[in-house]
Scaffold this motif. Structure first.
Motif, PDB file in Angstrom:
ATOM      1  N   ASP A   1     -23.575  40.651  -4.983  1.00 31.02           N
ATOM      2  CA  ASP A   1     -23.744  39.351  -5.637  1.00 31.02           C
ATOM      3  C   ASP A   1     -24.680  39.524  -6.836  1.00 31.02           C
ATOM      4  N   ILE A   2     -24.354  38.870  -7.943  1.00 30.32           N
ATOM      5  CA  ILE A   2     -25.198  38.909  -9.129  1.00 30.32           C
ATOM      6  C   ILE A   2     -25.460  37.481  -9.594  1.00 30.32           C
ATOM      7  N   TYR A   3     -26.751  37.211  -9.861  1.00 32.57           N
ATOM      8  CA  TYR A   3     -27.164  35.902 -10.350  1.00 32.57           C
ATOM      9  C   TYR A   3     -27.917  36.073 -11.662  1.00 32.57           C
ATOM     10  N   LEU A   4     -27.659  35.197 -12.615  1.00 32.81           N
ATOM     11  CA  LEU A   4     -28.487  35.065 -13.798  1.00 32.81           C
ATOM     12  C   LEU A   4     -29.293  33.799 -13.607  1.00 32.81           C
TER      13      LEU A   4
ATOM     14  N   LEU B   1     -23.233  45.214 -13.517  1.00 31.75           N
ATOM     15  CA  LEU B   1     -22.596  45.918 -12.396  1.00 31.75           C
ATOM     16  C   LEU B   1     -22.403  47.394 -12.728  1.00 31.75           C
ATOM     17  N   ALA B   2     -22.017  47.682 -13.964  1.00 35.27           N
ATOM     18  CA  ALA B   2     -21.830  49.077 -14.362  1.00 35.27           C
ATOM     19  C   ALA B   2     -23.125  49.863 -14.241  1.00 35.27           C
TER      20      ALA B   2
ATOM     21  N   SER C   1     -18.636  40.979  -5.090  1.00 33.79           N
ATOM     22  CA  SER C   1     -18.051  41.844  -6.122  1.00 33.79           C
ATOM     23  C   SER C   1     -16.837  41.237  -6.821  1.00 33.79           C
ATOM     24  N   SER C   2     -16.765  39.920  -6.841  1.00 33.13           N
ATOM     25  CA  SER C   2     -15.696  39.216  -7.537  1.00 33.13           C
ATOM     26  C   SER C   2     -16.298  38.201  -8.498  1.00 33.13           C
TER      27      SER C   2
ATOM     28  N   ILE D   1     -32.548  38.496 -13.612  1.00 34.49           N
ATOM     29  CA  ILE D   1     -31.296  38.961 -13.012  1.00 34.49           C
ATOM     30  C   ILE D   1     -31.570  39.300 -11.555  1.00 34.49           C
ATOM     31  N   VAL D   2     -30.850  38.681 -10.650  1.00 32.47           N
ATOM     32  CA  VAL D   2     -30.995  38.944  -9.214  1.00 32.47           C
ATOM     33  C   VAL D   2     -29.713  39.570  -8.707  1.00 32.47           C
TER      34      VAL D   2
END
Length: 397
Positions: free
Chosen positions: A333-336, A317-318, A345-346, A366-367
């Motif tokens: 949204d972040i997926y591994l 995110l950074a 964003s939580s 990473i998506v």
């Protein structure tokens, strides 16, 4: 399009050879690609303001001739930052190759890779050139151009154009100093399609941004490296013209070959243990998507986390946040792989055992969904290991 087992000499009318000349102590270090007739040519080059002599010579010859019939390459010595003597040596390298093949010097492209600041040992070059043969060991060319690479990087495909089969093959080297804009590696692509140099350059330029320019290993841009595409027309297909279905098909072939080579380079980063692929979804535009993906894959903190098999999504995110792109950051949204680690964003609680399986894989995907538009982009890189420091600390010694 069909992927085949082949090498840089698989397209009709091409041959190649590679051997140990003595630029390096033991490994193969000298080779060439030869077309039976002058081929259409396209190229892209490093954006480093310090440009090595071989690039200067090759680029000028390509402008003059608009064709290329041979490419000769040495590894181990870069012939970069070598002043007027380096330029003279590059011209000699080109002329001697042309004399041996009995062709115009401007039809010869030259490339060197290795240690910066060392002059080419011209006696070694002459002896090596005397041993190169047309229709030699084509597989050895891929080995001869390597420096700190751990594996050869090749790909070959075929495609039907009417009744004619067109073959395209690519070979590359690249392991460190990989952060191209273009291009921080050596890559050579051959094809037997009937296409003009101008149209070939158009296809190359259109595809470079989403392939070679989307990989990063260490953030350094080399002084030497380039991508050359040669197409000699030996398949006898109808000429491929811009803005046609045939051009789109040819462009898709080129994109596939370039992307596969780019991924192989990223995976073989110095000391790397994992390939990292970042896919950015729903970005404001395609350029933002690509630059954001590249920011994440280029982050040293992301790279070291991946090496340590640590699902540290905060670093991801950074890297999105410092990419200097204006976008909302409250709905990301972040997926591994397929496991969500952040939604809107939580943080999201995930199964540690499932995540461990993901992080131990050879390829980490990473998506990131930005929910800020409709564009997508990808970038590729590798983890940053202890061995990267060791390899580069001891490069000259």
């Amino acid at each position: 399009m069909k992927v085949i087992k082949g090498n840089i000499a698989s397209p009709l009318g091409f041959s190649a050879d590679g051997l140990h000349a003595g630029f390096k102590k033991r490994k193969l270090d000298f080779g060439w690609i030869v077309s039976e007739k002058p081929a259409s040519v396209a190229g892209v080059y490093t954006t480093n303001k310090v440009i090595a002599a071989p690039l200067i010579v090759s680029r000028e010859s390509m402008k003059k001739a608009q064709k290329m019939q041979a490419v000769v390459v040495n590894s181990g010595v870069a012939n970069s930052c070598t002043g007027s003597q380096g330029m003279e040596d590059a011209v000699s390298m080109q002329k001697w190759t042309a004399d041996k093949l009995q062709i115009d010097p401007d039809l010869v492209g030259i490339a060197s890779t290795g240690v910066i600041g060392s002059l080419l040992p011209m006696d070694v070059l002459q002896k090596g050139l005397a041993k190169l043969v047309v229709n030699g060991n084509s597989d050895d060319f891929a080995k001869a151009i390597l420096t700190t690479d751990t594996a050869v990087k090749t790909v070959a495909v075929t495609e039907q154009f009417g009744r004619d089969e067109v073959t395209m093959a690519g070979v590359a080297k690249g392991s460190g100093m990989i952060h191209p804009n273009m291009a921080t590696m050596l890559a050579f692509i051959t094809c037997d399609a009937n296409i003009s140099s101008k149209t070939l350059q158009l296809a190359l330029s259109q595809n470079v941004e989403t392939t070679f320019n989307q990989i990063t290993v260490d953030g350094d841009t080399s002084t030497n490296d380039m991508v050359l595409v040669l197409s000699n027309g030996c398949s006898l297909n109808k000429e491929i013209l811009p803005n046609t279905a045939e051009f789109e098909k040819f462009s898709a072939m080129l994109h596939f070959v370039m992307q596969e080579l780019a991924k192989k380079i990223a995976k073989d980063g110095e000391g790397a243990t994992k390939l990292i692929e970042v896919e950015m979804l729903n970005a404001p535009n395609s350029l933002d998507a690509r630059m954001l993906a590249k920011s994440v894959v280029g982050s040293s903190l992301v790279k070291t986390a991946i090496f340590g098999e640590d699902p540290n999504w905060g670093r991801i995110l950074a890297a999105v946040g410092y990419a200097d792109i204006d976008l909302p950051v409250d709905n990301i949204d972040i997926y591994l792989a397929d496991i969500p680690v952040m939604l809107t964003s939580s943080p999201v609680t995930f199964d540690e055992e499932d995540m461990q399986d993901v992080m131990q894989a050879d390829t980490i995907k990473i998506v990131i969904d930005l929910h800020a538009g409709e564009s997508t982009g990808k970038a590729w890189g590798c983890d940053l290991s202890y061995d990267y420091v060791k390899i580069n600390a001891l490069y000259r010694t």
